[in-house]
Design a protein around this motif. Structure first.
Motif, PDB file in Angstrom:
ATOM      1  N   ILE A 614       7.764  -4.548   1.162  1.00  0.00           N
ATOM      2  CA  ILE A 614       6.764  -4.077   0.196  1.00  0.00           C
ATOM      3  C   ILE A 614       5.399  -4.707   0.477  1.00  0.00           C
ATOM      4  CG2 ILE A 614       7.217  -5.873  -1.535  1.00  0.00           C
ATOM      5  CD1 ILE A 614       6.472  -2.113  -2.153  1.00  0.00           C
ATOM      6  N   GLY A 615       5.380  -5.942   0.957  1.00  0.00           N
ATOM      7  CA  GLY A 615       4.113  -6.588   1.303  1.00  0.00           C
ATOM      8  C   GLY A 615       3.414  -5.865   2.444  1.00  0.00           C
ATOM      9  N   ILE A 616       4.188  -5.455   3.438  1.00  0.00           N
ATOM     10  CA  ILE A 616       3.618  -4.715   4.566  1.00  0.00           C
ATOM     11  C   ILE A 616       3.056  -3.376   4.088  1.00  0.00           C
ATOM     12  CG2 ILE A 616       4.174  -3.559   6.743  1.00  0.00           C
ATOM     13  CD1 ILE A 616       6.234  -5.783   7.238  1.00  0.00           C
ATOM     14  N   ASP A 617       3.800  -2.701   3.214  1.00  0.00           N
ATOM     15  CA  ASP A 617       3.323  -1.420   2.670  1.00  0.00           C
ATOM     16  C   ASP A 617       1.996  -1.604   1.941  1.00  0.00           C
ATOM     17  OD1 ASP A 617       5.605  -0.322   3.683  1.00  0.00           O
ATOM     18  OD2 ASP A 617       6.645  -0.139   1.754  1.00  0.00           O
ATOM     19  N   PHE A 618       1.917  -2.653   1.114  1.00  0.00           N
ATOM     20  CA  PHE A 618       0.680  -2.907   0.374  1.00  0.00           C
ATOM     21  C   PHE A 618      -0.468  -3.242   1.315  1.00  0.00           C
ATOM     22  CE2 PHE A 618      -2.172  -6.109  -1.513  1.00  0.00           C
ATOM     23  CZ  PHE A 618      -2.752  -5.327  -2.511  1.00  0.00           C
TER      24      PHE A 618
END
Length: 810
Positions: A614-618
């Motif tokens: 999710i951090g990469i997506d953000f």
């Protein structure tokens, strides 16, 4: 316009057919840095080649274009205008078909690159060729060049071969690393000068590095022909004499001045997996390193140098500062050990000996010979060169994330950094994290805010905010550590979480290594209380403490992230006498998660299989949209500044709090998060109401009144007390300045100024300004005192009226 576009594409096709065209920063958006101008826009290796219209549009914006070297081509770059002109004359005089580009600093020569020997040359920087000229190369599909356009001043196509290009001539083959050992040549020789000695030195070095006598002679004769204008007393036959003399000495392995075996000679003696072992060293059985020498009687003597043979496999150039590091590897039974070390490690005795802790066979007896071995190894081997960073997050104009950064090597020198780097793992997907992790906490505003802060950490630099702290505190078993793990799962696994049981230096190093990613510290109880307030100030400054060294000052570390902390006692309490601390901490107090045992168990299980994605997506959403989104942040900031109502500390916190709320809005609008943003906004009011430490001047006043209330004997009513803190007269409380100075310390002036400004003390006009003190006559003496606003005293619940004995009886 169409003619201009076509001229670029056709010219590129003529010089570098089937090549890829990319955007370079150039002088767009006011950039004036030449080195930055040559940098690509974004990740160029995976981008599509620019078409004619895109090239034209980018050039019209003062952008530059780069062209990747295609298969079948090889480029030699000489960053010296004078030597480049000499080499140009040589190539033309020898009828070597090539294309030439003039650059601001020198020349670039394009050759055919299909022959195996040409391809084996590879891509490198600052190696010396057989002519004694330092050069760089760009190999097929491994490098790009700035292509000449109307926006590249001083860069243009100089000549273009009409016939088929020739392969790179052998005298342009690389010989040794010029960054380690510069060329002995000083072209052009237009006087007698040092011609004899320089040509001898070049001969010896070529032969030493494995160039055949025939090729060395041809290369030096060409250098003599084109690079030596002044040939008086220096006939061509001298060149052959120099080569013969050098060949004799190299073959004998003896130094001319001492007649002893020269330690620096580097004949190739053994080759393994493209790793060349310099003479007199040799690899023996079980990867041991030996030294072979002849004694005075001609007998071959073999001596063990090390139980393990080390190889230098990679060379790293630090993106942020001028620093070179090497990757060293050696065999350890059934595994290969790899260590990345600064270049000084393989050159300085003390630093090299430290590798013994890693299992390498180095000691006081062999350290000198291993240093010699490394130096010779670098001279005759071509080491793969890479760009490297020694920390994460924002680095110059790019963002480094271990899972998505491909073109730059990420260093981790010590174990603490390696642990953090290993924590950036990915399990599950962004969607599964939302469903299985965030779904279980979304109804808990404090937990949500804490997790949003983890996301917000990577955008604080873009929002031009200093580092700050989000502190989650409360009694035990309220879900603080679980919430911290949930915040950490945004970027990776539990290896990202550290404990407060650490030194100030280690916390500085971790903050600097993470740089933009959140620093996660659990349980303030385990920290030395004396450290906590220092860490708060040091962290929020974004720069490590300046420290001296024997040679001057040590390098200072910097960072721009958010510290997420948990503990049973608020960090504000540890630093309650430090007024500035409250303006650096967003406090979240009590029970971030409801006591739902089953939900907590399921949350832990979910975090074991969902983290990092999710951090990469953000991050991708932010990097793609930040230019448009940043303007929205200022609306959030204004909203919270208005809610602060002039409170100085809350004004400071408003910018930080707005960043977290702003991050939540991005997740909601761009990534479909189910977030109650009204509840997040409501927490700001709770912070102002629940935690008086966010209003430090009021907190100080309340602490002073509490102290006076508990020590009434120190208030001057009718009789002068031994310890004089205040005067109470006719329903008015007056504070003694000396008492305030002792109580407030360094915060005195700032606090008194804020009290007066907010009406907590009663001031009077003196000349053109207001002061908070006045003279007061009491019991026959005059005192300088500070009157307190009694309405505020009553509002805080204090009453300093003394009850007389008669009143008590009545």
């Amino acid at each position: 316009m169409q003619t201009k576009i076509a001229s670029y594409t056709s010219k590129i096709t003529e010089l570098l057919p089937n090549s890829k065209v990319i955007k370079l920063i150039g002088y767009t958006k006011g950039n004036t840095d030449y080195q930055k101008a040559k940098s690509p826009v974004g990740s160029w290796k995976n981008s599509d080649s620019l078409n004619e219209e895109q090239i034209s549009g980018w050039i019209d914006q003062d952008g530059w274009i780069g062209v990747r070297i295609p298969k079948g081509r090889f480029l030699v770059d000489v960053d010296d205008t004078q030597e480049g002109e000499l080499l140009k004359e040589l190539l033309e005089g020898e009828n070597i078909h090539h294309h030439a580009i003039k650059t601001p600093n020198g020349f670039q020569f394009i050759f055919k690159g299909e022959d195996k020997k040409t391809i084996e040359q590879g891509q490198y920087q600052k190696y010396v060729n057989r002519l004694g000229i330092a050069q760089d190369t760009r190999a097929a599909e491994k490098g790009y060049i700035v292509f000449p356009t109307e926006t590249t001043k001083g860069r243009y196509v100089l000549t273009q071969s009409m016939g088929e290009l020739d392969e790179v001539p052998h005298y342009l083959y690389k010989v040794w690393n010029g960054q380690k050992t510069p060329s002995p040549m000083s072209y052009p020789y237009d006087g007698s000068g040092s011609r004899d000695g320089d040509f001898y030195d070049l001969s010896r070095r070529l032969l030493t590095c494995g160039v055949s006598k025939k090729d060395a002679l041809e290369s030096l004769q060409l250098a003599y022909k084109y690079f030596v204008p002044y040939k008086e007393d220096f006939p061509l036959s001298t060149i052959k004499e120099k080569v013969e003399s050098a060949f004799k000495k190299v073959k004998e392995g003896k130094d001319e001045s001492t007649n002893e075996i020269a330690d620096f000679e580097t004949h190739v003696n053994d080759t393994s997996d493209k790793k060349v072992i310099p003479k007199p060293f040799k690899v023996g059985a079980n990867a041991t390193l030996f030294e072979e020498k002849e004694d005075k009687d001609g007998n071959l003597i073999t001596k063990l140098v090390s139980r393990k043979t080390p190889y230098i496999t990679k060379e790293f150039h630090n993106v942020e500062r001028p620093q070179v590091l090497y990757e060293i590897e050696w065999r350890e039974q059934n595994r290969t050990v790899k260590e990345v070390v600064p270049a000084s490690t393989i050159a300085i005795r003390k630093e090299l000996l430290e590798l013994s802790d890693k299992g390498f066979s180095v000691n006081d007896n062999n350290v000198k010979k291993i240093i010699t071995y490394f130096d010779q190894y670098l001279l005759i081997n071509t080491i793969d060169q890479h760009y490297a960073v020694e920390r994460l997050g924002h680095i110059k104009d790019t963002f480094i994330h271990p899972a998505i950064t491909k073109d730059v090597e990420i260093m981790a020198i010590d174990h603490g950094e390696k642990q953090l780097l290993e924590g950036f793992k990915v399990a599950g997907t962004g969607d599964t994290w939302k469903k299985e992790v965030f779904e279980r906490v979304k109804q808990q505003p404090k937990a949500v805010f804490f997790i949003l802060s983890s996301f917000a950490s990577v955008i604080t630099k873009d929002l031009r905010l200093q580092p700050f702290v989000v502190d989650l505190s409360g009694t035990t078993s309220q879900g603080k550590t679980t919430t911290l793990k949930a915040a950490g799962s945004v970027w990776g696994n539990e290896s990202l979480i550290s404990e407060w049981n650490a030194t100030k230096v280690s916390i500085e190093r971790k903050a600097a290594y993470l740089n933009s990613f959140p620093l996660l510290l659990d349980d303030t109880r385990k920290a030395d209380e004396r450290i906590l307030k220092d860490v708060i100030y040091q962290f929020s400054g974004g720069r490590s403490k300046g420290r001296g060294s024997l040679k001057g000052s040590q390098r200072e570390y910097t960072w721009n992230n958010i510290l997420l902390s948990t503990g049973e006692v608020s960090l504000n309490e540890y630093a309650k006498n430090q007024g500035g601390a409250a303006a650096r901490i967003i406090p979240l107090i009590d029970e971030p998660l409801k006591k739902d045992h089953e939900n907590i168990i399921q949350l832990h299980e979910a975090m074991e299989s969902n983290y990092g994605a999710i951090g990469i997506d953000f991050l991708k959403v932010w990097l793609e949209n930040k230019k448009d989104l940043i303007t929205e942040y200022h609306n959030f900031r204004k909203f919270y500044v208005d809610k602060a109502k002039g409170n100085e500390v809350l004004n400071r916190l408003a910018g930080y709090y707005a960043a977290v709320h702003f991050t939540g809005s991005i997740l909601k609008d761009k990534m479909n998060f189910d977030i109650d943003l009204k509840a997040i906004a409501g927490l700001f009011d709770d912070i102002a109401n629940e935690n008086k430490s966010t209003d430090k001047p009021m907190q100080f006043l309340e602490e002073i009144l509490t102290d006076l209330d508990s020590s009434r004997q120190d208030i001057y009513y009718d009789y002068l007390p031994q310890v004089h803190k205040a005067i109470y007269k006719k329903g008015q409380l007056y504070l003694i300045p000396a008492y305030l100075s002792r109580f407030l310390g360094v915060e005195e002036k700032a606090t008194r100024r804020e009290w007066l400004k907010r009406g907590l003390t009663v001031g009077k006009q003196e000349k053109n300004s207001y002061v908070d003190y006045k003279p007061l006559k009491h019991k026959g003496k005059t005192y300088r005192v500070i009157p307190v606003n009694m309405d505020i005293v009553k509002e805080l619940g204090f009453d300093f009226e003394e009850v007389s004995g008669n009143d008590f009886l009545n």
